[in-house]
Design an enzyme around this catalytic site. Sequence first.
Site, PDB file in Angstrom:
ATOM      1  N   TYR A  67      22.977  41.462  51.208  1.00  0.00           N
ATOM      2  CA  TYR A  67      24.244  41.083  51.839  1.00  0.00           C
ATOM      3  C   TYR A  67      24.404  39.570  51.855  1.00  0.00           C
ATOM      4  O   TYR A  67      25.460  39.033  51.531  1.00  0.00           O
ATOM      5  CB  TYR A  67      24.276  41.631  53.269  1.00  0.00           C
ATOM      6  CG  TYR A  67      25.631  41.525  53.929  1.00  0.00           C
ATOM      7  CD1 TYR A  67      26.522  42.588  53.901  1.00  0.00           C
ATOM      8  CD2 TYR A  67      26.028  40.348  54.572  1.00  0.00           C
ATOM      9  CE1 TYR A  67      27.767  42.500  54.494  1.00  0.00           C
ATOM     10  CE2 TYR A  67      27.274  40.249  55.171  1.00  0.00           C
ATOM     11  CZ  TYR A  67      28.141  41.321  55.129  1.00  0.00           C
ATOM     12  OH  TYR A  67      29.377  41.222  55.721  1.00  0.00           O
ATOM     13  N   PHE A 114      52.051  32.141  36.993  1.00  0.00           N
ATOM     14  CA  PHE A 114      51.815  33.532  36.627  1.00  0.00           C
ATOM     15  C   PHE A 114      52.404  34.414  37.756  1.00  0.00           C
ATOM     16  O   PHE A 114      52.530  33.951  38.888  1.00  0.00           O
ATOM     17  CB  PHE A 114      50.311  33.776  36.453  1.00  0.00           C
ATOM     18  CG  PHE A 114      49.979  35.204  36.122  1.00  0.00           C
ATOM     19  CD1 PHE A 114      50.369  35.743  34.908  1.00  0.00           C
ATOM     20  CD2 PHE A 114      49.307  36.009  37.025  1.00  0.00           C
ATOM     21  CE1 PHE A 114      50.096  37.074  34.609  1.00  0.00           C
ATOM     22  CE2 PHE A 114      49.028  37.336  36.727  1.00  0.00           C
ATOM     23  CZ  PHE A 114      49.417  37.859  35.521  1.00  0.00           C
ATOM     24  N   ASP A 115      52.756  35.660  37.449  1.00  0.00           N
ATOM     25  CA  ASP A 115      53.430  36.547  38.427  1.00  0.00           C
ATOM     26  C   ASP A 115      52.752  36.571  39.794  1.00  0.00           C
ATOM     27  O   ASP A 115      53.413  36.484  40.823  1.00  0.00           O
ATOM     28  CB  ASP A 115      53.464  38.021  37.972  1.00  0.00           C
ATOM     29  CG  ASP A 115      53.758  38.206  36.515  1.00  0.00           C
ATOM     30  OD1 ASP A 115      53.754  37.214  35.757  1.00  0.00           O
ATOM     31  OD2 ASP A 115      53.976  39.359  36.118  1.00  0.00           O
ATOM     32  N   ASP A 142      44.710  26.934  37.439  1.00  0.00           N
ATOM     33  CA  ASP A 142      44.653  28.387  37.409  1.00  0.00           C
ATOM     34  C   ASP A 142      44.076  28.654  36.012  1.00  0.00           C
ATOM     35  O   ASP A 142      44.773  28.527  35.007  1.00  0.00           O
ATOM     36  CB  ASP A 142      46.079  28.946  37.563  1.00  0.00           C
ATOM     37  CG  ASP A 142      46.133  30.459  37.515  1.00  0.00           C
ATOM     38  OD1 ASP A 142      45.080  31.090  37.302  1.00  0.00           O
ATOM     39  OD2 ASP A 142      47.235  31.013  37.670  1.00  0.00           O
ATOM     40  N   ALA A 173      42.276  31.168  34.184  1.00  0.00           N
ATOM     41  CA  ALA A 173      41.824  32.474  33.684  1.00  0.00           C
ATOM     42  C   ALA A 173      41.345  32.413  32.223  1.00  0.00           C
ATOM     43  O   ALA A 173      40.428  33.128  31.838  1.00  0.00           O
ATOM     44  CB  ALA A 173      42.948  33.493  33.811  1.00  0.00           C
ATOM     45  N   LYS A 193      39.476  37.719  32.592  1.00  0.00           N
ATOM     46  CA  LYS A 193      39.839  37.286  31.236  1.00  0.00           C
ATOM     47  C   LYS A 193      38.634  36.560  30.622  1.00  0.00           C
ATOM     48  O   LYS A 193      37.754  37.208  30.074  1.00  0.00           O
ATOM     49  CB  LYS A 193      41.084  36.399  31.278  1.00  0.00           C
ATOM     50  CG  LYS A 193      42.370  37.163  31.551  1.00  0.00           C
ATOM     51  CD  LYS A 193      42.598  37.427  33.013  1.00  0.00           C
ATOM     52  CE  LYS A 193      44.008  37.903  33.308  1.00  0.00           C
ATOM     53  NZ  LYS A 193      44.470  37.528  34.629  1.00  0.00           N
ATOM     54  N   HIS A 216      59.680  47.992  36.262  1.00  0.00           N
ATOM     55  CA  HIS A 216      59.107  48.319  34.951  1.00  0.00           C
ATOM     56  C   HIS A 216      57.882  49.220  35.037  1.00  0.00           C
ATOM     57  O   HIS A 216      57.595  49.975  34.124  1.00  0.00           O
ATOM     58  CB  HIS A 216      58.772  47.047  34.155  1.00  0.00           C
ATOM     59  CG  HIS A 216      57.801  46.142  34.835  1.00  0.00           C
ATOM     60  ND1 HIS A 216      58.160  45.314  35.870  1.00  0.00           N
ATOM     61  CD2 HIS A 216      56.490  45.918  34.615  1.00  0.00           C
ATOM     62  CE1 HIS A 216      57.103  44.620  36.262  1.00  0.00           C
ATOM     63  NE2 HIS A 216      56.073  44.962  35.520  1.00  0.00           N
TER      64      HIS A 216
HETATM   65  C1  LIG Z   1      45.468  37.465  35.489  1.00  0.00           C
HETATM   66  C2  LIG Z   1      45.912  36.191  36.027  1.00  0.00           C
HETATM   67  C3  LIG Z   1      45.952  35.949  37.412  1.00  0.00           C
HETATM   68  C4  LIG Z   1      45.669  37.015  38.434  1.00  0.00           C
HETATM   69  O1  LIG Z   1      44.417  37.518  38.322  1.00  0.00           O
HETATM   70  P1  LIG Z   1      43.965  39.017  38.695  1.00  0.00           P
HETATM   71  O2  LIG Z   1      42.511  38.954  38.404  1.00  0.00           O
HETATM   72  O3  LIG Z   1      44.732  39.949  37.842  1.00  0.00           O
HETATM   73  O4  LIG Z   1      44.250  39.182  40.143  1.00  0.00           O
HETATM   74  C5  LIG Z   1      46.322  34.683  37.828  1.00  0.00           C
HETATM   75  N1  LIG Z   1      46.665  33.726  36.966  1.00  0.00           N
HETATM   76  C6  LIG Z   1      46.642  33.928  35.633  1.00  0.00           C
HETATM   77  C7  LIG Z   1      47.020  32.817  34.714  1.00  0.00           C
HETATM   78  C8  LIG Z   1      46.282  35.156  35.120  1.00  0.00           C
HETATM   79  O5  LIG Z   1      46.299  35.360  33.802  1.00  0.00           O
END
Ligand SMILES: *Cc1c(COP(=O)(O)O)cnc(C)c1O
Length: 466
Positions: A74, A126-127, A216, A218, A259, A451
């Site tokens: 833990y 990103f969304d 950000d 990824a 990613k 969608h």
């Molecule tokens: C996928 C992604 C996120 C969100 O990550 P999750 O692991 O899906 O929660 C944030 N920013 C970018 C640029 C991404 O490609």
Amino acid sequence: MKRYQQPAEPFRIKAVESIKLLSRHEREQRMAAAKYNLFRLDAEEIYIDLLTDSGTSAMSNRQWAALMLGDESYAGARSFRKFEKTIKDIFGKKYVIPCHQGRVAENLMFSTILKHGQYIPNNTHFDTTRGNCLHKGGVPIDLPCADSASVEALPFKGNMDTVALEGFIKEKGTENIAMVIVTITNNSAGGQPVSMSNIREVSEICKRHGLMFYFDCARFAENAYFIKRDEAGYGNKSIREISQEMFSYCDGVMMSAKKDGLANMGGFIALNDRDLYDRLAELLILIEGFPTYGGLAGRDMEVLAVGLEEVMEFDYQDYRIEQVAYLGHRLIDAGMPIIEPTGGHAIFVDAGRYLPHIPAEQFPGQGLSVEFYVEGGIRTVEIGSVMFGGVNPETGEKILAPKELVRMALPRRVYTNSHMDYIADVAQRITNRKDEIKGYHITREPQFLRHFMCELAVCEPEHARA
Ligand SMILES: *Cc1c(COP(=O)(O)O)cnc(C)c1O
């Protein structure tokens, strides 16, 4: 011709997962049963799944071996120490907050630092970043560079518009800006990379104004590969050195490790600010877990410690980026216009240009996505007016997306170049009879994010006239 000399896969395959192509008749039936929405298909019904590159990577033999080394304690697990050490080395930050995926990193960060009404400029949000910012009362602002809208194959279309950033800071005042984010690669702008000189400029502007600057990140290693390949002065540097330099310019990072972590789950924040770390860790304990696991199993952290290293190997990135480019060029040869240059993780087919006989109101991107499934068992995703369109609740006017695209995201190390050839052959067969492709209309839709679950039907001639 250089463009067909894509490298062969720099790995051999030790475990295989069978995939099955249903008969054409079955595919037609399944598509109709799924109401022409590819999100409603089961994975078992799909031959090649290009829905996303997120959490779909194949792990290496070293990652599978690392899985068994997971220390599930833990507090203070050995696996966390490994994960932390790897991140400190690449990202150059003192403190690491583990979490189970990228959107949790955003939620933690914005819940902690964002004051109501503050802005967060980004090259393009990103969304989930946009969603979390809005949810915490912030205002997400996109400042992509002018080149991002060009149809020419220009390098570094993912850059931020630094003149616009400077202007925005002067107009709004630093007290009204919570932080500045640069997304690498710029996912929502087509996986296009950001140059080192742009990163340096953004960093310099943020320092001058005393603003926090985060990545950000990824797809940081894909971004570093493009810098190595296309930016003067970086050709002889390793992807690790380039990554370390990128991160030397920021205060911290938020990463979805689904990613470029080459893993199926994971994320983190890395930063230097001790006070902020303490505040984030407090919230982490409430919503994810203790600061040495934060929503991840020990074995997940072992796998990520290996994946974050493997993703920086030149041979891997060269194969990865060239595979995306190879598919793009083969689709062009099959008569499909795509967004150029090809980016890091996906191809975007311009269905609006490809199917001029289908008006945007009848979703040419959806028509093409359905066709890829029916013709070849391939799952793609519409990024057009099904996803971004709707009705303005105040005026009742129809909203359409700026472009009608179909995205093909490539999972990492999963499909071989012979799968790419198969996809291109399917594309050619679709082109041969593309005038027969029909438009769609929505018959049932939920209130939000329609969608994912909406139902559609083919437009028959009476709809075409309407
Ligand atoms: C996928 C992604 C996120 C969100 O990550 P999750 O692991 O899906 O929660 C944030 N920013 C970018 C640029 C991404 O490609």
